[in-house]
Scaffold this motif. Structure first.
Motif, PDB file in Angstrom:
ATOM      1  N   UNK A 183      11.529   4.003  -6.069  1.00  0.00           N
ATOM      2  CA  UNK A 183      12.480   3.962  -4.955  1.00  0.00           C
ATOM      3  C   UNK A 183      12.457   5.237  -4.120  1.00  0.00           C
ATOM      4  N   UNK A 184      12.244   6.393  -4.743  1.00  0.00           N
ATOM      5  CA  UNK A 184      12.215   7.649  -3.980  1.00  0.00           C
ATOM      6  C   UNK A 184      10.955   7.731  -3.119  1.00  0.00           C
ATOM      7  N   UNK A 185       9.789   7.533  -3.742  1.00  0.00           N
ATOM      8  CA  UNK A 185       8.537   7.616  -2.982  1.00  0.00           C
ATOM      9  C   UNK A 185       8.438   6.452  -1.993  1.00  0.00           C
TER      10      UNK A 185
ATOM     11  N   UNK B 279      10.285   7.316   1.038  1.00  0.00           N
ATOM     12  CA  UNK B 279       9.661   8.366   1.835  1.00  0.00           C
ATOM     13  C   UNK B 279       8.450   7.872   2.624  1.00  0.00           C
ATOM     14  N   UNK B 280       7.574   7.083   1.987  1.00  0.00           N
ATOM     15  CA  UNK B 280       6.331   6.690   2.662  1.00  0.00           C
ATOM     16  C   UNK B 280       6.107   5.180   2.665  1.00  0.00           C
ATOM     17  N   UNK B 281       7.103   4.417   2.248  1.00  0.00           N
ATOM     18  CA  UNK B 281       6.988   2.961   2.257  1.00  0.00           C
ATOM     19  C   UNK B 281       6.348   2.444   0.975  1.00  0.00           C
TER      20      UNK B 281
ATOM     21  N   UNK C 266      -6.522  11.921   5.007  1.00  0.00           N
ATOM     22  CA  UNK C 266      -5.321  12.253   5.775  1.00  0.00           C
ATOM     23  C   UNK C 266      -4.117  12.431   4.849  1.00  0.00           C
ATOM     24  N   UNK C 267      -3.036  12.984   5.407  1.00  0.00           N
ATOM     25  CA  UNK C 267      -1.795  13.145   4.653  1.00  0.00           C
ATOM     26  C   UNK C 267      -1.164  11.773   4.416  1.00  0.00           C
ATOM     27  N   UNK C 268      -0.571  11.517   3.240  1.00  0.00           N
ATOM     28  CA  UNK C 268      -0.353  12.418   2.105  1.00  0.00           C
ATOM     29  C   UNK C 268      -1.445  12.344   1.053  1.00  0.00           C
ATOM     30  N   UNK C 269      -2.536  11.595   1.342  1.00  0.00           N
ATOM     31  CA  UNK C 269      -3.564  11.384   0.316  1.00  0.00           C
ATOM     32  C   UNK C 269      -4.378  12.640   0.048  1.00  0.00           C
ATOM     33  N   UNK C 270      -4.348  13.608   0.996  1.00  0.00           N
ATOM     34  CA  UNK C 270      -5.017  14.885   0.748  1.00  0.00           C
ATOM     35  C   UNK C 270      -4.297  15.716  -0.306  1.00  0.00           C
TER      36      UNK C 270
END
Length: 497
Positions: free
Chosen positions: A362-364, A367-369, A437-441
C-alpha cells in the motif's frame, strides 16, 4: 506439551522451537508449489513486455538462456538438497559452503527477494482485478480493496498448512496452463503475423544487441523465479534427498518449455516486420488475444492471469514464510517466528509476512502506482535472485570439493556451476546498462543497502549471541509420522544433524 513449543534437540540456552510437518507432500506436490510460484500466466502476461522492450523479435533468445542457467542452478540446488535438506535453503547451503557470515547474508538476501514476491503480486492483482471488473461489469473498485482481500485469502489458505497450499495451487495451475496452451496453439496454427519461422531464435534480431539479450534474459530469469522454492520444502517432503531434485527439474523443464514457447508466440504473433510494436506494447498479450481470439473471448486470458497471480502469490508467500521461519528458529530473528501450531504451520511467520507485505504493497503502491510497484519490486527480485544463484553455484563447487571430494563431479560440481555463474553476469549487465530511468535506477543501491544492513546485523549477533552464530546452518530433518491429532498424540520433534 503444546505443539507450539515442541523442539528439536536444542542448543544450550535455546528456547524450544516448532516443527514443520515431515512427509506432508511428495515430489509432485513440491513440483506443484515450484511451478505455481513461477506463475506461468503471470510471468507471460507481465514479463513479456519489459523483456521484449530491448529484444523485440529476438525475445525467445533471452528466455532460452534463462532456461539454461536455471537448469544449471536446479542442478546446484538438487546437489545441495541431497546433502542438506532444510527450509533454510540458500541460508543453510551457503553456511556450509562459505561459512556463517556468507550463509547469513544469503538468507538475508533471499528474505528480501522472496519478500518482494508478495507485494509485487498483491499490487498487480489489485490493478489487474480493478481493470477487469471495470471492463467486464463497469464496477469501480479501487485496486487497494482487491489487494487487501487477496492478502486476507492468502493468509487464510497458507496458514492452514502446506497440504492446503499445494491442493489450492494445483487447481489454479492446471487451469492457467490449459488456457495458455490454447492461446499459443491458436497463434501458431494461424501462422502468426507472417508465418512460423526460426527468426525469433536469432540473436541478431535483438533490437539493442547484447544489452538487449541480457535484459531479456533478466526478465526471463524472473519468469523462473520460484522453481528453487522446492528447496525450502525439504523438511516437509517425503524422502527429500530424492524427491526435491525431481521436483526441481520437473518444474524447470515443464514450465521452461512453456516460457520459450510463449516468447516464440509473442514474436511471430506480432511478426518480424512489427518488432518495434512488440517492444513498445505494454500489454502485448491483450493485443494478441484480441487479435487471434477476438474481444468477445479475450476476457478469458485476463481471468487466467488473475488466477495465475493468486497461485503465484500463494506459493511465493509459502516460500518466503519458510525463510522467515528458518531464520526465527535459528535465533537470527525473533524465536517466536520459529514456532508452529497444531497443524505444523508457521503461523507467526505467516502473520509477520502478511503484515509486512501489506505495508509495502500500500505504501509503495500509493507512491508509484500498483504496476510501478510490480516493475520496481520485480527488478529488485530479479537482481537479488541472480546474485544469489551465482553465490550458490560457486558455493556448490566449494562445498563438494571441501566436504565430499570423493563424490565431486568435474562436470556437475565444477564446469556447469562455473558456466552458469558467468552466464548470469549477462542479465546484470542488461539491467545496469544503459542506466534505467527513475525509480528503477535505484534497484542496485537498494540491494546494496540491504546487504550492508544484513552484514551489520550479523556482526551484532556474532558479538552478542555467539552461541546462535555457532549453531547456524543446522540441518533440520522432520520425521514423517503424522501429528498427534492424526496419530497417537505422542510428542514429536525434529532431529537436528
Amino acid at each position: 506439551m503444546s505443539r507450539e513449543t515442541r523442539s528439536a534437540t536444542p542448543v544450550e540456552g535455546e528456547l524450544p522451537q516448532g516443527r514443520l510437518r515431515g512427509g506432508a507432500i511428495g515430489a509432485l506436490g513440491a513440483a506443484v508449489v515450484s511451478m505455481a510460484f513461477m506463475g506461468p500466466a503471470t510471468s507471460v502476461a507481465f514479463n513479456t513486455a519489459p523483456g521484449a522492450a530491448k529484444t523485440g523479435f529476438a525475445l525467445p533468445v533471452g528466455i532460452v538462456l534463462a532456461l539454461l542457467v536455471c537448469l544449471i542452478t536446479a542442478s546446484t540446488v538438487s546437489a545441495f538438497s541431497g546433502k542438506l535438506p532444510s527450509a533454510g535453503f540458500a541460508f543453510t547451503f551457503n553456511s556450509h559452503a562459505y561459512g556463517k557470515g556468507t550463509g547469513f547474508v544469503s538468507g538475508w538476501l533471499l528474505a528480501l527477494a522472496y519478500g518482494a514476491v508478495g507485494p509485487m503480486l498483491f499490487s498487480a492483482m489489485g490493478s489487474f482485478g480493478s481493470q477487469f471488473l471495470s471492463d467486464q461489469f463497469h464496477w469501480r473498485v479501487p485496486w487497494w480493496v482487491i489487494s487487501a482481500l487477496v492478502l486476507l485469502i492468502i493468509w487464510f489458505v497458507g496458514s492452514r498448512g502446506i497440504t492446503s497450499s499445494v491442493k489450492t495451487a494445483l487447481i489454479f495451475l492446471v487451469l492457467e496452463l490449459g488456457v495458455l496452451l490454447a492461446l499459443f496453439g491458436t497463434v501458431i496454427g494461424r501462422g502468426g503475423d507472417s508465418g512460423n519461422s526460426l527468426g525469433p531464435f536469432d540473436p541478431a534480431n535483438s533490437l539493442t544487441g547484447t544489452s538487449g539479450i541480457g535484459f531479456g534474459m533478466l526478465w526471463g530469469v524472473l519468469m523462473f523465479v520460484g522453481f528453487e522454492s522446492a528447496g525450502t520444502l525439504g523438511e516437509e517432503t517425503r524422502n527429500p534427498r530424492r524427491n526435491v531434485p525431481r521436483a526441481l527439474f520437473t518444474a524447470v523443464i515443464t514450465v521452461g518449455v512453456l516460457y520459450v514457447l510463449s516468447g516464440y508466440v509473442a514474436a511471430i504473433g506480432f511478426g518480424a516486420g512489427h518488432a518495434d510494436a512488440l517492444a513498445a506494447d505494454t500489454s502485448p498479450w491483450s493485443t494478441l488475444s484480441d487479435r487471434y481470439w477476438g474481444r468477445g473471448v479475450a476476457w478469458l486470458f485476463t481471468l487466467t492471469v488473475l488466477n495465475s497471480q493468486f497461485a503465484n502469490a500463494l506459493s511465493g508467500s509459502t516460500g518466503a514464510v519458510r525463510i522467515i521461519f528458518s531464520l526465527g528458529r535459528e535465533g537470527l530473528l525473533s524465536r517466536r517466528l520459529g514456532r508452529t501450531n497444531d497443524r505444523d504451520s508457521p503461523v507467526r511467520a505467516w502473520m509477520t509476512y502478511i503484515g509486512l507485505s501489506a505495508v509495502v504493497t500500500f505504501v509503495v503502491g500509493w507512491l508509484i502506482g500498483p504496476l510501478g510497484t510490480y516493475n520496481l519490486l520485480g527488478s529488485l527480485l530479479g537482481l537479488g535472485i541472480v546474485v544469489l544463484y551465482i553465490l550458490m553455484n560457486i558455493g556448490v563447487i566449494r562445498y563438494f570439493w571441501r566436504h565430499h571430494r570423493a563424490e565431486f563431479s568435474v562436470l556437475r560440481h565444477g564446469v556447469l556451476p562455473a558456466a552458469g555463474s558467468v552466464l548470469m553476469l549477462l542479465p546484470i549487465y542488461g539491467l545496469l546498462w544503459p542506466v534505467p530511468s527513475w525509480p528503477y535506477n535505484l534497484v542496485p543501491y537498494i540491494l546494496l543497502v540491504w546487504v550492508l544492513i544484513g552484514i551489520g546485523y550479523f556482526v551484532h549477533v556474532r558479538r552478542h549471541k555467539p552461541a546462535v552464530v555457532e549453531a547456524m546452518g543446522r540441518v533440520w530433518e522432520a520425521d514423517s509420522t503424522p501429528p498427534p491429532s492424526e496419530a497417537t498424540g505422542a510428542d514429536q520433534g525434529l532431529s537436528c544433524d
